[in-house]
Motif scaffolding. Sequence first.
Motif, PDB file in Angstrom:
ATOM      1  N   GLY A 108       0.786  -1.223   0.000  1.00 58.72           N
ATOM      2  CA  GLY A 108       0.000   0.000   0.000  1.00 58.72           C
ATOM      3  C   GLY A 108       0.820   1.277   0.000  1.00 58.72           C
ATOM      4  O   GLY A 108       0.276   2.364   0.122  1.00 58.72           O
ATOM      5  N   GLU A 109       2.101   1.178  -0.149  1.00 68.33           N
ATOM      6  CA  GLU A 109       2.997   2.332  -0.143  1.00 68.33           C
ATOM      7  C   GLU A 109       3.634   2.475  -1.531  1.00 68.33           C
ATOM      8  O   GLU A 109       4.308   1.559  -1.999  1.00 68.33           O
ATOM      9  CB  GLU A 109       4.066   2.121   0.927  1.00 68.33           C
ATOM     10  N   PRO A 110       3.427   3.601  -2.202  1.00 70.48           N
ATOM     11  CA  PRO A 110       3.959   3.769  -3.562  1.00 70.48           C
ATOM     12  C   PRO A 110       5.463   3.532  -3.688  1.00 70.48           C
ATOM     13  O   PRO A 110       5.907   2.937  -4.679  1.00 70.48           O
ATOM     14  CB  PRO A 110       3.597   5.216  -3.921  1.00 70.48           C
ATOM     15  N   LEU A 111       6.262   3.977  -2.730  1.00 71.22           N
ATOM     16  CA  LEU A 111       7.704   3.776  -2.845  1.00 71.22           C
ATOM     17  C   LEU A 111       8.044   2.285  -2.792  1.00 71.22           C
ATOM     18  O   LEU A 111       8.944   1.828  -3.498  1.00 71.22           O
ATOM     19  CB  LEU A 111       8.475   4.534  -1.757  1.00 71.22           C
ATOM     20  N   ARG A 112       7.321   1.515  -2.015  1.00 66.92           N
ATOM     21  CA  ARG A 112       7.584   0.073  -1.968  1.00 66.92           C
ATOM     22  C   ARG A 112       7.272  -0.566  -3.310  1.00 66.92           C
ATOM     23  O   ARG A 112       8.002  -1.441  -3.780  1.00 66.92           O
ATOM     24  CB  ARG A 112       6.774  -0.579  -0.849  1.00 66.92           C
TER      25      ARG A 112
ATOM     26  N   ASN B 171      15.148   6.638   3.497  1.00 68.54           N
ATOM     27  CA  ASN B 171      13.780   6.243   3.163  1.00 68.54           C
ATOM     28  C   ASN B 171      13.761   4.906   2.415  1.00 68.54           C
ATOM     29  O   ASN B 171      12.953   4.024   2.699  1.00 68.54           O
ATOM     30  CB  ASN B 171      13.112   7.348   2.347  1.00 68.54           C
ATOM     31  N   VAL B 172      14.665   4.756   1.454  1.00 70.43           N
ATOM     32  CA  VAL B 172      14.769   3.498   0.701  1.00 70.43           C
ATOM     33  C   VAL B 172      15.108   2.358   1.657  1.00 70.43           C
ATOM     34  O   VAL B 172      14.481   1.292   1.617  1.00 70.43           O
ATOM     35  CB  VAL B 172      15.811   3.611  -0.437  1.00 70.43           C
ATOM     36  N   SER B 173      16.066   2.583   2.541  1.00 71.11           N
ATOM     37  CA  SER B 173      16.464   1.538   3.488  1.00 71.11           C
ATOM     38  C   SER B 173      15.319   1.141   4.404  1.00 71.11           C
ATOM     39  O   SER B 173      15.124  -0.043   4.696  1.00 71.11           O
ATOM     40  CB  SER B 173      17.663   2.007   4.316  1.00 71.11           C
ATOM     41  N   LYS B 174      14.555   2.127   4.853  1.00 77.81           N
ATOM     42  CA  LYS B 174      13.410   1.852   5.731  1.00 77.81           C
ATOM     43  C   LYS B 174      12.380   0.965   5.027  1.00 77.81           C
ATOM     44  O   LYS B 174      11.887  -0.013   5.589  1.00 77.81           O
ATOM     45  CB  LYS B 174      12.767   3.167   6.170  1.00 77.81           C
ATOM     46  N   HIS B 175      12.073   1.294   3.788  1.00 79.27           N
ATOM     47  CA  HIS B 175      11.070   0.521   3.053  1.00 79.27           C
ATOM     48  C   HIS B 175      11.594  -0.853   2.645  1.00 79.27           C
ATOM     49  O   HIS B 175      10.839  -1.828   2.622  1.00 79.27           O
ATOM     50  CB  HIS B 175      10.550   1.318   1.860  1.00 79.27           C
ATOM     51  N   LEU B 176      12.870  -0.930   2.328  1.00 78.68           N
ATOM     52  CA  LEU B 176      13.464  -2.240   2.032  1.00 78.68           C
ATOM     53  C   LEU B 176      13.409  -3.142   3.259  1.00 78.68           C
ATOM     54  O   LEU B 176      13.146  -4.345   3.149  1.00 78.68           O
ATOM     55  CB  LEU B 176      14.902  -2.091   1.544  1.00 78.68           C
ATOM     56  N   ALA B 177      13.636  -2.571   4.435  1.00 82.42           N
ATOM     57  CA  ALA B 177      13.557  -3.362   5.674  1.00 82.42           C
ATOM     58  C   ALA B 177      12.152  -3.905   5.874  1.00 82.42           C
ATOM     59  O   ALA B 177      11.967  -5.076   6.251  1.00 82.42           O
ATOM     60  CB  ALA B 177      13.990  -2.510   6.867  1.00 82.42           C
ATOM     61  N   ALA B 178      11.142  -3.085   5.605  1.00 82.50           N
ATOM     62  CA  ALA B 178       9.755  -3.544   5.743  1.00 82.50           C
ATOM     63  C   ALA B 178       9.451  -4.649   4.734  1.00 82.50           C
ATOM     64  O   ALA B 178       8.817  -5.658   5.077  1.00 82.50           O
ATOM     65  CB  ALA B 178       8.792  -2.368   5.550  1.00 82.50           C
ATOM     66  N   LEU B 179       9.910  -4.479   3.489  1.00 79.07           N
ATOM     67  CA  LEU B 179       9.680  -5.500   2.469  1.00 79.07           C
ATOM     68  C   LEU B 179      10.419  -6.786   2.801  1.00 79.07           C
ATOM     69  O   LEU B 179       9.907  -7.888   2.545  1.00 79.07           O
ATOM     70  CB  LEU B 179      10.119  -4.980   1.092  1.00 79.07           C
TER      71      LEU B 179
ATOM     72  N   GLY C 211       8.607  -8.573   5.589  1.00 75.63           N
ATOM     73  CA  GLY C 211       7.388  -9.171   5.053  1.00 75.63           C
ATOM     74  C   GLY C 211       7.641 -10.323   4.096  1.00 75.63           C
ATOM     75  O   GLY C 211       6.700 -10.926   3.592  1.00 75.63           O
ATOM     76  N   GLY C 212       8.908 -10.618   3.818  1.00 76.63           N
ATOM     77  CA  GLY C 212       9.244 -11.751   2.968  1.00 76.63           C
ATOM     78  C   GLY C 212       9.175 -11.494   1.477  1.00 76.63           C
ATOM     79  O   GLY C 212       9.242 -12.424   0.678  1.00 76.63           O
ATOM     80  N   LEU C 213       9.069 -10.231   1.081  1.00 78.22           N
ATOM     81  CA  LEU C 213       8.973  -9.920  -0.343  1.00 78.22           C
ATOM     82  C   LEU C 213      10.334  -9.740  -1.001  1.00 78.22           C
ATOM     83  O   LEU C 213      10.476  -9.963  -2.199  1.00 78.22           O
ATOM     84  CB  LEU C 213       8.113  -8.680  -0.571  1.00 78.22           C
ATOM     85  N   VAL C 214      11.322  -9.284  -0.234  1.00 76.14           N
ATOM     86  CA  VAL C 214      12.674  -9.147  -0.765  1.00 76.14           C
ATOM     87  C   VAL C 214      13.663  -9.839   0.164  1.00 76.14           C
ATOM     88  O   VAL C 214      13.372 -10.108   1.327  1.00 76.14           O
ATOM     89  CB  VAL C 214      13.099  -7.658  -0.966  1.00 76.14           C
ATOM     90  N   ARG C 215      14.830 -10.149  -0.393  1.00 73.88           N
ATOM     91  CA  ARG C 215      15.920 -10.717   0.406  1.00 73.88           C
ATOM     92  C   ARG C 215      17.144  -9.853   0.174  1.00 73.88           C
ATOM     93  O   ARG C 215      17.217  -9.096  -0.802  1.00 73.88           O
ATOM     94  CB  ARG C 215      16.179 -12.169   0.029  1.00 73.88           C
TER      95      ARG C 215
ATOM     96  N   TYR D 193      19.808  -6.162  -2.798  1.00 75.78           N
ATOM     97  CA  TYR D 193      18.450  -6.656  -2.580  1.00 75.78           C
ATOM     98  C   TYR D 193      17.924  -7.293  -3.858  1.00 75.78           C
ATOM     99  O   TYR D 193      18.271  -6.882  -4.965  1.00 75.78           O
ATOM    100  CB  TYR D 193      17.527  -5.507  -2.162  1.00 75.78           C
ATOM    101  N   ALA D 194      17.087  -8.298  -3.669  1.00 77.06           N
ATOM    102  CA  ALA D 194      16.447  -8.993  -4.792  1.00 77.06           C
ATOM    103  C   ALA D 194      15.058  -9.430  -4.356  1.00 77.06           C
ATOM    104  O   ALA D 194      14.752  -9.502  -3.149  1.00 77.06           O
ATOM    105  CB  ALA D 194      17.276 -10.206  -5.208  1.00 77.06           C
ATOM    106  N   LEU D 195      14.220  -9.730  -5.321  1.00 77.94           N
ATOM    107  CA  LEU D 195      12.887 -10.244  -5.002  1.00 77.94           C
ATOM    108  C   LEU D 195      13.012 -11.614  -4.347  1.00 77.94           C
ATOM    109  O   LEU D 195      13.736 -12.471  -4.841  1.00 77.94           O
ATOM    110  CB  LEU D 195      12.038 -10.376  -6.273  1.00 77.94           C
ATOM    111  N   ALA D 196      12.308 -11.805  -3.252  1.00 78.13           N
ATOM    112  CA  ALA D 196      12.287 -13.102  -2.583  1.00 78.13           C
ATOM    113  C   ALA D 196      11.021 -13.862  -2.943  1.00 78.13           C
ATOM    114  O   ALA D 196      10.997 -15.087  -2.912  1.00 78.13           O
ATOM    115  CB  ALA D 196      12.360 -12.930  -1.068  1.00 78.13           C
ATOM    116  N   ASP D 197       9.968 -13.132  -3.294  1.00 82.11           N
ATOM    117  CA  ASP D 197       8.689 -13.760  -3.630  1.00 82.11           C
ATOM    118  C   ASP D 197       8.176 -13.161  -4.934  1.00 82.11           C
ATOM    119  O   ASP D 197       7.444 -12.170  -4.933  1.00 82.11           O
ATOM    120  CB  ASP D 197       7.681 -13.538  -2.502  1.00 82.11           C
ATOM    121  N   PRO D 198       8.567 -13.747  -6.070  1.00 81.25           N
ATOM    122  CA  PRO D 198       8.154 -13.184  -7.358  1.00 81.25           C
ATOM    123  C   PRO D 198       6.651 -13.255  -7.607  1.00 81.25           C
ATOM    124  O   PRO D 198       6.142 -12.603  -8.506  1.00 81.25           O
ATOM    125  CB  PRO D 198       8.925 -14.009  -8.393  1.00 81.25           C
ATOM    126  N   SER D 199       5.921 -14.014  -6.795  1.00 79.88           N
ATOM    127  CA  SER D 199       4.466 -14.075  -6.990  1.00 79.88           C
ATOM    128  C   SER D 199       3.816 -12.716  -6.751  1.00 79.88           C
ATOM    129  O   SER D 199       2.724 -12.453  -7.254  1.00 79.88           O
ATOM    130  CB  SER D 199       3.839 -15.123  -6.067  1.00 79.88           C
TER     131      SER D 199
END
Length: 164
Positions: A50-54, A81-89, A92-96, A106-112
């Motif tokens: 729900g966050e545009p930057l994410r 700001n980028v680091s904060k949002h990357l930490a949230a992602l 949440g298991g979306l990035v590794r 960083y890379a996608l952890a859940d391509p779904s």
Amino acid sequence: MTERRLQPVQESEERQAHPERAISWKQGGDEGGFPDPLLELIAARFRLLGEPLRLKLLGALTGGERSVGELVALTGASQPNVSKHLAALMQGGLVRRRKAGTSIYYALADPSVLTLCDIVCAGVQERFASLAQALQLGTASQPAESRPTELSEQQGGAEPLPSH
């Protein structure tokens, strides 16, 4: 409900290897819906998106692994700001992430999640195309004064919208 449907699949590799183990939203309503703890997990995933930057960060990662500096340059956002949002992602298991020397990649952890984004984008495009068609914005060959205004007809003959 079966025990297997109650357990969310945590790893995208397992979900891809065993698609029959993935939870189906369409099947969830047939027996009274999903249990509240599972709905909380699903809602948390949607909140992450729900966050545009994410969304911008996820889009930047579709091209592969990137450093924080590259993501800052691509998004135009500040490094904190980028680091904060990357930490949230990541939480949440979306990035590794991977550390290499002094850099973190960083890379996608859940391509779904990209499939979900594609579905939402297609729905948004379809909705606005329908809206444009309903407002006759897509017919440039017809002068604005002679276009029927579906909106005014729906409002019981209200005045047509002024043309620009």
